[in-house]
Every structure is written in C-alpha cells, then in structure tokens.
Design a protein around this motif. Structure first.
Motif, PDB file in Angstrom:
ATOM      1  N   GLY A 126       0.815  -1.201   0.000  1.00 12.96           N
ATOM      2  CA  GLY A 126       0.000   0.000   0.000  1.00 12.96           C
ATOM      3  C   GLY A 126       0.855   1.260   0.000  1.00 12.96           C
ATOM      4  N   HIS A 127       0.364   2.314  -0.664  1.00 16.18           N
ATOM      5  CA  HIS A 127       1.148   3.549  -0.739  1.00 16.18           C
ATOM      6  C   HIS A 127       0.267   4.705  -1.204  1.00 16.18           C
ATOM      7  CE1 HIS A 127       1.279   1.641  -4.693  1.00 16.18           C
ATOM      8  NE2 HIS A 127       1.508   2.816  -5.238  1.00 16.18           N
ATOM      9  N   TYR A 128       0.807   5.905  -1.105  1.00 18.98           N
ATOM     10  CA  TYR A 128       0.211   7.127  -1.644  1.00 18.98           C
ATOM     11  C   TYR A 128       1.360   7.950  -2.191  1.00 18.98           C
ATOM     12  CZ  TYR A 128       2.302   9.470   2.334  1.00 18.98           C
ATOM     13  OH  TYR A 128       3.232   9.939   3.232  1.00 18.98           O
ATOM     14  N   ILE A 129       1.080   8.984  -2.966  1.00 22.01           N
ATOM     15  CA  ILE A 129       2.082   9.975  -3.381  1.00 22.01           C
ATOM     16  C   ILE A 129       1.456  11.348  -3.189  1.00 22.01           C
ATOM     17  CG2 ILE A 129       3.563  10.866  -5.203  1.00 22.01           C
ATOM     18  CD1 ILE A 129       2.251   7.403  -5.663  1.00 22.01           C
ATOM     19  N   GLU A 130       2.073  12.167  -2.355  1.00 21.56           N
ATOM     20  CA  GLU A 130       1.570  13.508  -2.042  1.00 21.56           C
ATOM     21  C   GLU A 130       2.436  14.567  -2.722  1.00 21.56           C
ATOM     22  OE1 GLU A 130       0.605  16.253   1.919  1.00 21.56           O
ATOM     23  OE2 GLU A 130       2.191  14.737   1.986  1.00 21.56           O
ATOM     24  N   ASN A 131       1.793  15.565  -3.301  1.00 25.34           N
ATOM     25  CA  ASN A 131       2.525  16.706  -3.850  1.00 25.34           C
ATOM     26  C   ASN A 131       2.962  17.591  -2.686  1.00 25.34           C
ATOM     27  OD1 ASN A 131       3.401  19.128  -5.013  1.00 25.34           O
ATOM     28  ND2 ASN A 131       1.922  19.013  -6.688  1.00 25.34           N
ATOM     29  N   THR A 132       4.266  17.699  -2.456  1.00 31.50           N
ATOM     30  CA  THR A 132       4.801  18.510  -1.355  1.00 31.50           C
ATOM     31  C   THR A 132       5.416  19.812  -1.846  1.00 31.50           C
ATOM     32  OG1 THR A 132       6.886  17.266  -1.482  1.00 31.50           O
ATOM     33  CG2 THR A 132       5.244  16.503   0.106  1.00 31.50           C
ATOM     34  N   GLY A 133       5.286  20.106  -3.136  1.00 34.84           N
ATOM     35  CA  GLY A 133       5.835  21.333  -3.692  1.00 34.84           C
ATOM     36  C   GLY A 133       4.763  22.352  -4.004  1.00 34.84           C
ATOM     37  N   ASP A 134       5.145  23.393  -4.744  1.00 45.24           N
ATOM     38  CA  ASP A 134       4.196  24.442  -5.112  1.00 45.24           C
ATOM     39  C   ASP A 134       3.925  24.469  -6.616  1.00 45.24           C
ATOM     40  OD1 ASP A 134       6.622  25.401  -5.972  1.00 45.24           O
ATOM     41  OD2 ASP A 134       6.692  27.098  -4.592  1.00 45.24           O
ATOM     42  N   THR A 135       4.334  23.403  -7.319  1.00 45.02           N
ATOM     43  CA  THR A 135       4.036  23.251  -8.741  1.00 45.02           C
ATOM     44  C   THR A 135       3.430  21.858  -8.952  1.00 45.02           C
ATOM     45  OG1 THR A 135       6.244  22.358  -9.217  1.00 45.02           O
ATOM     46  CG2 THR A 135       5.953  24.752  -9.414  1.00 45.02           C
ATOM     47  N   THR A 136       2.943  21.602 -10.159  1.00 46.21           N
ATOM     48  CA  THR A 136       2.344  20.301 -10.461  1.00 46.21           C
ATOM     49  C   THR A 136       3.381  19.190 -10.323  1.00 46.21           C
ATOM     50  OG1 THR A 136       0.802  21.343 -11.996  1.00 46.21           O
ATOM     51  CG2 THR A 136       1.093  18.963 -12.187  1.00 46.21           C
ATOM     52  N   LEU A 137       3.020  18.140  -9.621  1.00 45.21           N
ATOM     53  CA  LEU A 137       3.841  16.932  -9.527  1.00 45.21           C
ATOM     54  C   LEU A 137       3.408  15.999 -10.648  1.00 45.21           C
ATOM     55  CD1 LEU A 137       5.799  14.965  -8.045  1.00 45.21           C
ATOM     56  CD2 LEU A 137       3.822  14.231  -6.678  1.00 45.21           C
ATOM     57  N   THR A 138       4.356  15.627 -11.516  1.00 43.65           N
ATOM     58  CA  THR A 138       4.059  14.754 -12.651  1.00 43.65           C
ATOM     59  C   THR A 138       4.989  13.552 -12.603  1.00 43.65           C
ATOM     60  OG1 THR A 138       3.495  16.709 -13.966  1.00 43.65           O
ATOM     61  CG2 THR A 138       3.789  14.633 -15.148  1.00 43.65           C
ATOM     62  N   PHE A 139       4.422  12.362 -12.685  1.00 45.19           N
ATOM     63  CA  PHE A 139       5.249  11.167 -12.662  1.00 45.19           C
ATOM     64  C   PHE A 139       4.588  10.047 -13.452  1.00 45.19           C
ATOM     65  CE2 PHE A 139       2.494  11.064  -8.965  1.00 45.19           C
ATOM     66  CZ  PHE A 139       2.031   9.751  -8.896  1.00 45.19           C
ATOM     67  N   LEU A 140       5.400   9.074 -13.834  1.00 48.49           N
ATOM     68  CA  LEU A 140       4.959   7.890 -14.547  1.00 48.49           C
ATOM     69  C   LEU A 140       4.948   6.704 -13.597  1.00 48.49           C
ATOM     70  CD1 LEU A 140       7.069   8.399 -17.773  1.00 48.49           C
ATOM     71  CD2 LEU A 140       4.580   8.205 -17.787  1.00 48.49           C
ATOM     72  N   GLU A 141       3.920   5.867 -13.726  1.00 48.66           N
ATOM     73  CA  GLU A 141       3.876   4.582 -13.036  1.00 48.66           C
ATOM     74  C   GLU A 141       3.944   3.502 -14.116  1.00 48.66           C
ATOM     75  OE1 GLU A 141       0.090   4.427 -11.162  1.00 48.66           O
ATOM     76  OE2 GLU A 141       0.491   6.045  -9.748  1.00 48.66           O
ATOM     77  N   MET A 142       4.878   2.546 -13.987  1.00 47.26           N
ATOM     78  CA  MET A 142       4.996   1.456 -14.954  1.00 47.26           C
ATOM     79  C   MET A 142       4.857   0.111 -14.246  1.00 47.26           C
ATOM     80  SD  MET A 142       6.387   4.216 -16.396  1.00 47.26           S
ATOM     81  CE  MET A 142       7.984   4.386 -15.631  1.00 47.26           C
ATOM     82  N   PHE A 143       4.255  -0.863 -14.953  1.00 40.65           N
ATOM     83  CA  PHE A 143       3.966  -2.169 -14.375  1.00 40.65           C
ATOM     84  C   PHE A 143       4.297  -3.260 -15.382  1.00 40.65           C
ATOM     85  CE2 PHE A 143       1.165   1.118 -12.895  1.00 40.65           C
ATOM     86  CZ  PHE A 143       1.244   1.013 -11.520  1.00 40.65           C
TER      87      PHE A 143
END
Length: 409
Positions: A346-363
């Motif tokens: 289990g997990h989450y990803i929180e935006n901790t900055g002041d701009t858009t957080l963009t990331f890729l998830e691959m499986f």
C-alpha cells in the motif's frame, strides 16, 4: 533538472560564481533537517552532507508512522553512471543501482538531431516515453513487416523482445534532438547487453559476411571494428521515405500518443492510463501518467498484479510505502528520481511542492490495475468498516464508491 544537477552546474562554474555574488545569493543551500522528532533523536556531531540530507527530509527525520526495516525504494538518475558518446548520452537504473527493482529497469537517453541509437535488438521488451523533443523510430518484425514513425513529447513506443529497431533524434520546434525514458521488463537488463548490428558485423568473418550479403569482401572495408552504439548519422528525410515496403505494415503499431488520451480528471489532478487495451502492442508493460496539483494526493491504494516502477518528471512528492508486518517507510522524490513499490504494498504519493507533480507509473503487466482504499471501505458493509476505523457512520456513508485517483489536499 534535479537539485543535484543544479549543484553540479554551480560547482562547475567555480570562479564565475565568486565573481557574481548576487547570482550566488539567488540559490541558497537548502537547510538540512535534524534527525529529531519531539524528544526523540539528537543532532549530528560528525560530518554531514547537508544538501543531500535536505533532499530527503523524511529519511533524515522520519514520521512516527514509519517503522521497521524496509528496502531502499528510491534512486536518482543523477547518481547513475553517464555514458557519453558523440552527440548523446545514456544512463541506467537497474537492479544493480536499485536492488529492489527486480521486475523492471530503466534507461534515460539523449540524442542530438541526426544522432542514432544504432540498429539493435535485445531479449527484453522495450517501453519508452518521450520526455522532450522528437525522434524517428523504425522496426522490422519476424514476418518482414515494417514500422516507422516520428514520436514527440508525451508519445510512447513499445518493441517486443527480439524485434530489431532504431532511434534517431530529429530537429523540431527549436529542440536539438530528444531525450527519452526507456523501461525494460527485467530488472537485470543492461544497456551493455544489447545485440548491436555493428558489434555483430565486427565479430563475423569477412568472408562469411560477403557470402551472406552477396557482395565482394572489398565492399566491407568500411565496416566498423567495434560497436557504434550512439553516433551521428545521415540527416533524416521525410518520414514517408523511411516507410519501407517489405511485407506490409506491422499489424499493431509500435507507437502511441499518450497525451492524446482523455485523462481521468479530478479536482486535484489528472491520470492517463495506457495498457494493452488502448495500446495493443504493449503486452508486457502497462503505464499511467499522473499529475497531482499542489497539496493533492494520489490516493491510498495498491496494485494487485505487479511491482510499480516510477519516474518523476516534474515537481516534488512524498511517498510512504506500507509493507505489512508493521513495516512502513517514507521517501521524498523530485524530477529525475526513480521510485519503486513492491507488489501489493500500500502507498500514496503527495505533492509537497508548489508546482504540479508529474510522474509515470509502470507495471510489468498487460493491464493496469489498482485497488483504492476509499472504494474498498465504501463497498464493504459499513458496520464492519465502522468497527475497524471508528469513523462516524455518516462519514463512511459519504465515501465514494467510485475511484478518485487524485484527491484534494
């Protein structure tokens, strides 16, 4: 550009920074957190790498909810060896750099305009995301069917294992070539283990090559004595000129326009999911492109079918991974970092900055799948949920029975 890259540029500038104190003052060194939480912990008396510690505040001073021993789930491409070639470079993050990353490996590559990642193939399937710029890709399958396409920012490609292909940087929209991310469906992959055309020719007797190609040995005088890997190639012409006939086009295109997909939209972000249902050729790797606005949260969830390999494109984020047995660990990420979540954790990803957080998830899977904590609770008998959580029944009733991949902060 990551903070490590910025510091490297500042260090390289040396005297220029000294000569321009105003410039130096625009980028103060970040303060390193102390390993303290309330009355627990203490300051560090010995030497410290403060800039590095400042990138990992929740490693230096973990939250009280972190517990037990979890493997490292983060690696920065800035810490990977950079292979420099004429007109380009490559660096990789594999099981050798990130030991937990057994299911998948990644390569970050740059090609200037006209520069070629030479014709090659490998045992592993190759999935790619174009970060910047434009490239021409070509391939031929086992039935002599051909493929050629020009791919730009946000586009994907996928070549099955064993399929020979090439990549060449293009000049377009003011960008000199391209930079892209490659993901392979085996954590033990190595760029040094690809089957390169020039490497094969250099290690085949000339008389055999001449006989095979139907040419005199004298025609083989210019064959390179060792691999080219990345090298300046001929200036690409119109795409139509590179669409070879052969036995026709490959039946399932090897490229896909990910950004052209309509995203799942929420109040705090967007998610685009690309798996074999929309990109049929991509049978071993599924992916999601996630955008989280400041304060937003990629909701608490897990994946029931595969490990997750992440690549952070922009912004800053924080992830806590729950590994059962009361184990949990928190990591901070920024652009250029790789994250990893082992199967079903289990997990989450929180935006901790002041701009858009963009990331890729691959499986490593033909299909994307996740299970939402909120949806699980909403679709389980509410008295049972109340007994587990102590939430007010009205709060449980208000939980959404449909997934909200990105929730507000």
């Amino acid at each position: 550009m990551t903070e490590i890259s910025r510091r490297s540029m500042i260090a390289a500038a040396g005297g220029a920074m000294m000569a321009s104190p105003a410039l130096a003052q625009t980028a103060p060194a970040p303060a390193a957190p102390l390993p303290r939480r309330g009355s627990k912990g203490a300051d560090i008396l010995g030497p410290t790498n403060d800039p590095r510690a400042a990138e990992e505040p929740f490693t230096q001073a973990p939250p009280a909810t972190d517990h037990g021993t979890m493997p490292n789930l983060k690696w920065s491409f800035s810490d990977s060896h950079m292979r420099l070639e004429e007109g380009g470079w490559a660096r990789q993050t594999t099981v050798r750099e990130l030991p937990i990353s057994k299911a998948m490996a990644g390569v970050n590559m740059r090609l200037k305009a006209g520069v070629v990642r030479e014709m090659h193939w490998h045992k592993e399937a190759e999935w790619a995301y174009m970060i910047k710029g434009k490239a021409r890709i070509t391939a031929v399958d086992q039935d002599g069917r051909t493929f050629a396409d020009d791919v730009g920012e946000g586009d994907l490609w996928y070549f099955p294992g064993g399929i020979p292909h090439s990549i060449q940087g293009l000049a377009a929209d003011g960008v000199d070539g391209c930079e892209f991310l490659l993901v392979f469906d085996d954590g033990g992959f190595s760029e040094d283990s690809t089957f390169l055309l020039t490497d094969w020719l250099a290690h085949t007797p000339k008389d055999i090559l001449a006989k095979n190609l139907g040419v005199p040995e004298s025609a083989l005088a210019k064959i390179p004595e060792k691999e080219l890997y990345i090298f300046p190639g001929p200036t690409p012409g119109p795409l139509a000129a590179d669409k070879m006939g052969g036995a026709g086009d490959v039946p399932k295109t090897f490229s896909h326009r990910m950004l052209a997909q309509e995203p799942i939209r929420t109040r705090s972000g967007r998610v685009r999911i690309t798996d074999s249902t929309v990109f049929p050729a991509s049978v071993t790797i599924a992916a999601a492109l996630v955008e989280v606005e400041p304060g937003g949260l990629r909701e608490l969830h897990w994946h029931p079918n595969s490990d997750e390999w992440q690549y952070y494109l922009s912004g800053k984020g924080r992830m806590t991974v729950f590994g059962s047995e009361s184990k949990a660990r928190t990591f901070d990420y920024q652009a250029g970092d790789v994250g990893y979540v082992p199967y079903a954790m289990g997990h989450y990803i929180e935006n901790t900055g002041d701009t858009t957080l963009t990331f890729l998830e691959m499986f490593k899977s033909p299909r994307y799948a996740d299970i939402s904590l909120n949806q699980w609770l909403a679709l389980t008998p509410h008295p049972l949920v109340q007994a587990h959580t102590g939430l007010d029944p009205k709060q449980i009733d208000a939980l959404s029975q449909t997934k909200t991949p990105v929730v507000p902060g």
